[in-house]
Design an enzyme around this catalytic site. Structure first.
Site, PDB file in Angstrom:
ATOM      1  N   LYS A 107      41.279  49.518  52.697  1.00 54.74           N
ATOM      2  CA  LYS A 107      42.164  48.395  52.990  1.00 54.74           C
ATOM      3  C   LYS A 107      41.424  47.073  53.202  1.00 54.74           C
ATOM      4  O   LYS A 107      41.874  46.215  53.960  1.00 54.74           O
ATOM      5  CB  LYS A 107      43.033  48.708  54.215  1.00 54.74           C
ATOM      6  CG  LYS A 107      43.873  49.970  54.042  1.00 54.74           C
ATOM      7  CD  LYS A 107      44.597  50.371  55.313  1.00 54.74           C
ATOM      8  CE  LYS A 107      45.352  51.673  55.100  1.00 54.74           C
ATOM      9  NZ  LYS A 107      45.990  52.184  56.320  1.00 54.74           N
ATOM     10  N   GLU A 151      61.125  40.509  45.045  1.00 54.85           N
ATOM     11  CA  GLU A 151      60.732  39.410  44.167  1.00 54.85           C
ATOM     12  C   GLU A 151      61.536  39.478  42.886  1.00 54.85           C
ATOM     13  O   GLU A 151      61.341  40.377  42.055  1.00 54.85           O
ATOM     14  CB  GLU A 151      59.236  39.460  43.840  1.00 54.85           C
ATOM     15  CG  GLU A 151      58.808  38.319  42.923  1.00 54.85           C
ATOM     16  CD  GLU A 151      57.339  38.379  42.538  1.00 54.85           C
ATOM     17  OE1 GLU A 151      56.950  37.698  41.574  1.00 54.85           O
ATOM     18  OE2 GLU A 151      56.595  39.114  43.201  1.00 54.85           O
ATOM     19  N   HIS A 208      61.606  32.289  36.173  1.00 52.88           N
ATOM     20  CA  HIS A 208      61.680  32.409  37.624  1.00 52.88           C
ATOM     21  C   HIS A 208      62.817  31.585  38.213  1.00 52.88           C
ATOM     22  O   HIS A 208      63.429  31.969  39.207  1.00 52.88           O
ATOM     23  CB  HIS A 208      60.340  32.014  38.257  1.00 52.88           C
ATOM     24  CG  HIS A 208      59.385  33.158  38.359  1.00 52.88           C
ATOM     25  ND1 HIS A 208      59.218  33.895  39.505  1.00 52.88           N
ATOM     26  CD2 HIS A 208      58.567  33.717  37.429  1.00 52.88           C
ATOM     27  CE1 HIS A 208      58.323  34.847  39.298  1.00 52.88           C
ATOM     28  NE2 HIS A 208      57.906  34.756  38.039  1.00 52.88           N
ATOM     29  N   ASP A 265      50.888  54.101  51.120  1.00 53.22           N
ATOM     30  CA  ASP A 265      50.526  53.129  52.147  1.00 53.22           C
ATOM     31  C   ASP A 265      50.407  51.752  51.495  1.00 53.22           C
ATOM     32  O   ASP A 265      49.470  51.508  50.723  1.00 53.22           O
ATOM     33  CB  ASP A 265      49.190  53.536  52.782  1.00 53.22           C
ATOM     34  CG  ASP A 265      48.849  52.698  54.005  1.00 53.22           C
ATOM     35  OD1 ASP A 265      49.440  51.613  54.169  1.00 53.22           O
ATOM     36  OD2 ASP A 265      47.992  53.122  54.802  1.00 53.22           O
TER      37      ASP A 265
END
Length: 638
Positions: free
Chosen positions: A431, A299, A606, A507
């Site tokens: 998660k 990104e 951006h 993770d």
């Protein structure tokens, strides 16, 4: 190979052999002359006067030595023989020997002595130096005359040629077994070769046929071939045959990677790896120490924005952090016969002595896992327990699971009627978004604070303290409440958490709970001109050992932060330090993004840093909704 040939197949040097023959013959002549027999009657006293007679005259007095002429002749004859031998050798080497052959032979032997050899047995063998310079021969033949000499030399050359051909055949025989046939062999022959000699005697096409015939499981290619990269290559070939586009994997790299770190630890059925750009934000001043923060992301503008936040925090004196809680959780689900038994189980667990019994069982499974608490909740006759333990520098899911399993076995001894439904009953919670992690915490619970002077807010962040505080309440508090968010009272904490997780081998799926974050901004100082900012993250799941932290690139990023591996003296300190770094980085990302929103710079930044020029519309073309001609018709001023 040259040393081996010189020792094992030595040939006699013809020149040396002839010299030896001539010298031996000369010595025999001298010896015979010196030892010629003479009777006692011929040994008469020598007269003092000199004799003028011929000592070689054929008379009786020839053997009667009256004075010293015979002795003088004997000595002269010995010298004459030696002189003759020397002259003969000089003439032989000068006019009849090919000296270039001798020079080549000596040059070759000198090179062998000075150059390294691949034959370790030869180098390691206790051979004498004289054996190398003058190799022992296994016999020789003598020829006299030019014709015989020529035949002998041609015979020697022929013998050397044959031996050289034999050596070449031996080398070819060693490598011929590895040479793969033009046509693939049948399955039975391939299976036999794999079992008896190994996969290196099989071609890739033959390995493919063995996989398709189920003789080699596709998921065990690396182990079966004993060559991890080749196993990945063949798996890619198998997969490519099933893809719509056969060249789909061409841009996915797979070579020059240490798959030994991956096999059995990080990934299965490997077909390659995905390179991700890694940027650095900082320096960040954290608890008085400077750190640089690695971020793996695709990104654009994320690293640049976080870097600007680090600059603003550094100008204000840095960030202070605190780890309030450290404990990984595992929540099994059990079922009792009725609610009375379920309630009895919960009361039994809450007793301190009973907890110590479970703790001793839990702690016995690990050197670092230490049970901190066990809680539970009822849902009818179901009991959802929650084991929380410290796990050192590991993230700790496997460690806590093993300890929880042992504690459940002890519980079943006390409550035989207890039925274990699942080791994980989703109360952990791992998660998945959950209020229990947001309220009770999971992993590391970290808080960071910083004071940013008003002039830094104005000059670096291009906004004001009042605007930042107002925006934070409107967006992060009211807006998140309207969305019914759990732990989402922040601008974009997950962005920074995920980027650092990927870079350091965590993770990435655990960013769900680890990104729980509340960002608070308040005016600070006597007149409220400065900005006081805190970031609270109650459920950060991180570790510096195990999992993806063993991979070389991820390990390098951990080493960059000074937290690679276990802490040498205080287990758990490295993992806690990593949690502090992530929380401080989140603060930098939060203040930078909020400042961009307050100043209205978000879209502009951006478009500058996060806009790919690949597969874009031609320059100058705009969507219909952004065309200037349509803006007035939509009621939007130009």
């Amino acid at each position: 190979m040259a040393l081996k040939r010189m020792f094992s197949k030595q040939q006699p040097n013809p020149v040396v052999q002839r010299v030896k023959l001539i010298m031996a013959a000369g010595l025999m002549v001298v010896h015979a002359h010196c030892r010629w027999p003479a009777s006692d009657k011929h040994q008469l006293p020598l007269k003092e006067e000199n004799s003028t007679s011929n000592p070689f005259a054929p008379s009786e007095a020839a053997f009667e030595v009256e004075s010293g002429p015979l002795k003088w002749v004997a000595v002269y004859a010995e010298q004459l023989v030696l002189l003759t031998l020397i002259l003969a050798l000089i003439v032989k080497f000068k006019f009849f020997e090919d000296r270039s052959e001798v020079e080549r032979e000596m040059s070759f032997r000198a090179q062998v002595l000075l150059s390294p050899s691949d034959d370790s047995n030869v180098i390691g063998s206790p051979r004498l130096f004289s054996d190398i310079i003058y190799p022992r021969t296994r016999g020789f033949s003598i020829s006299i005359g030019d014709g015989n000499s020529s035949d002998s030399e041609s015979s020697i050359a022929e013998t050397e040629e044959k031996e050289t051909q034999t050596e070449k055949m031996e080398v070819v025989d060693e490598d011929s077994a590895l040479k793969q046939p033009d046509e693939p062999r049948n399955i039975l022959e391939c299976v036999d070769l794999l079992r008896t000699k190994g996969s290196k005697y099989l071609s890739d096409s033959e390995i493919l046929s063995l996989v398709k015939s189920k003789n080699i499981p596709g998921y065990q290619l690396e182990k079966a071939l004993d060559d991890m990269e080749r196993g990945v290559k063949i798996r890619r070939a198998i997969l490519s045959e099933t893809l719509p586009l056969k060249t789909a994997l061409d841009s996915l790299p797979f070579t020059q990677y240490d798959y030994s770190k991956v096999l059995g630890a990080c990934c299965e059925n490997v077909i390659g790896y995905v390179p991700i750009p890694v940027g650095v934000a900082g320096p960040m001043l954290l608890d008085g120490k400077t750190v640089s923060i690695p971020m793996a992301t695709t990104e654009g503008c994320l690293v640049a924005s976080t870097n600007r936040g680090c600059r603003a925090l550094l100008a204000g004196g840095g960030v202070r952090s605190s780890v309030e809680k450290d404990g990984m959780s595992r929540g099994p689900a059990v079922r009792m016969p009725n609610i009375q038994k379920a309630s009895s189980l919960l009361h039994w667990i809450r007793d301190r002595d009973n907890f110590e019994l479970l703790k001793s069982c839990f702690d016995s499974t690990s050197r670092f896992g230490r049970l901190q608490e066990v809680t539970g909740r009822l849902a009818g006759r179901y009991v959802f327990l929650r084991f929380v333990a410290k796990t050192g520098d590991a993230m700790g899911m496997n460690m806590v699971s093993k300890g929880t399993e042992m504690a459940l076995q002890k519980l079943q001894e006390i409550y035989p009627e207890m039925e274990i439904i699942s080791l994980s009953g989703n109360v952990c919670t791992d998660k998945k978004p959950s209020a229990i992690n947001w309220i009770n915490g999971r992993g590391k619970s970290v808080v960071c604070e910083a004071v940013i002077p008003g002039h830094v807010v104005t000059n670096v962040l291009k906004t004001s303290v009042a605007d930042l505080v107002d925006l934070n309440v409107s967006k992060n508090f009211i807006g998140s409440a309207m969305a019914g968010s759990i732990g989402g009272y922040n601008a974009h904490a997950a962005n920074i958490v995920t980027a650092i997780y990927i870079a350091t081998g965590q993770d990435p799926a655990q960013n769900v709970g680890s990104s729980n974050c509340m960002t608070i901004m308040e005016p600070y100082g006597p007149e409220g001109r400065d900005l006081y900012m805190t970031v609270t993250m109650p459920s950060m799941e991180v570790g510096t050992i195990g999992g993806g932290t063993v991979l070389p690139a991820q390990s390098a990023c951990l080493e960059m932060l000074g937290v690679k591996g276990p802490h040498p003296t205080n287990p758990g300190e490295n993992a806690c330090q990593l949690a502090r770094v992530i929380c401080a980085a989140v603060m930098a990302g939060e203040i930078s993004l909020m400042a961009a929103l307050a100043a209205g710079h978000l879209v502009k930044s951006h478009l500058t840093h996060n806009r790919s020029v690949i597969n874009m519309a031609p320059s100058g073309s705009l969507p219909a909704c952004l065309d200037k001609a349509n803006l007035t018709t939509a009621g939007i001023p130009r």
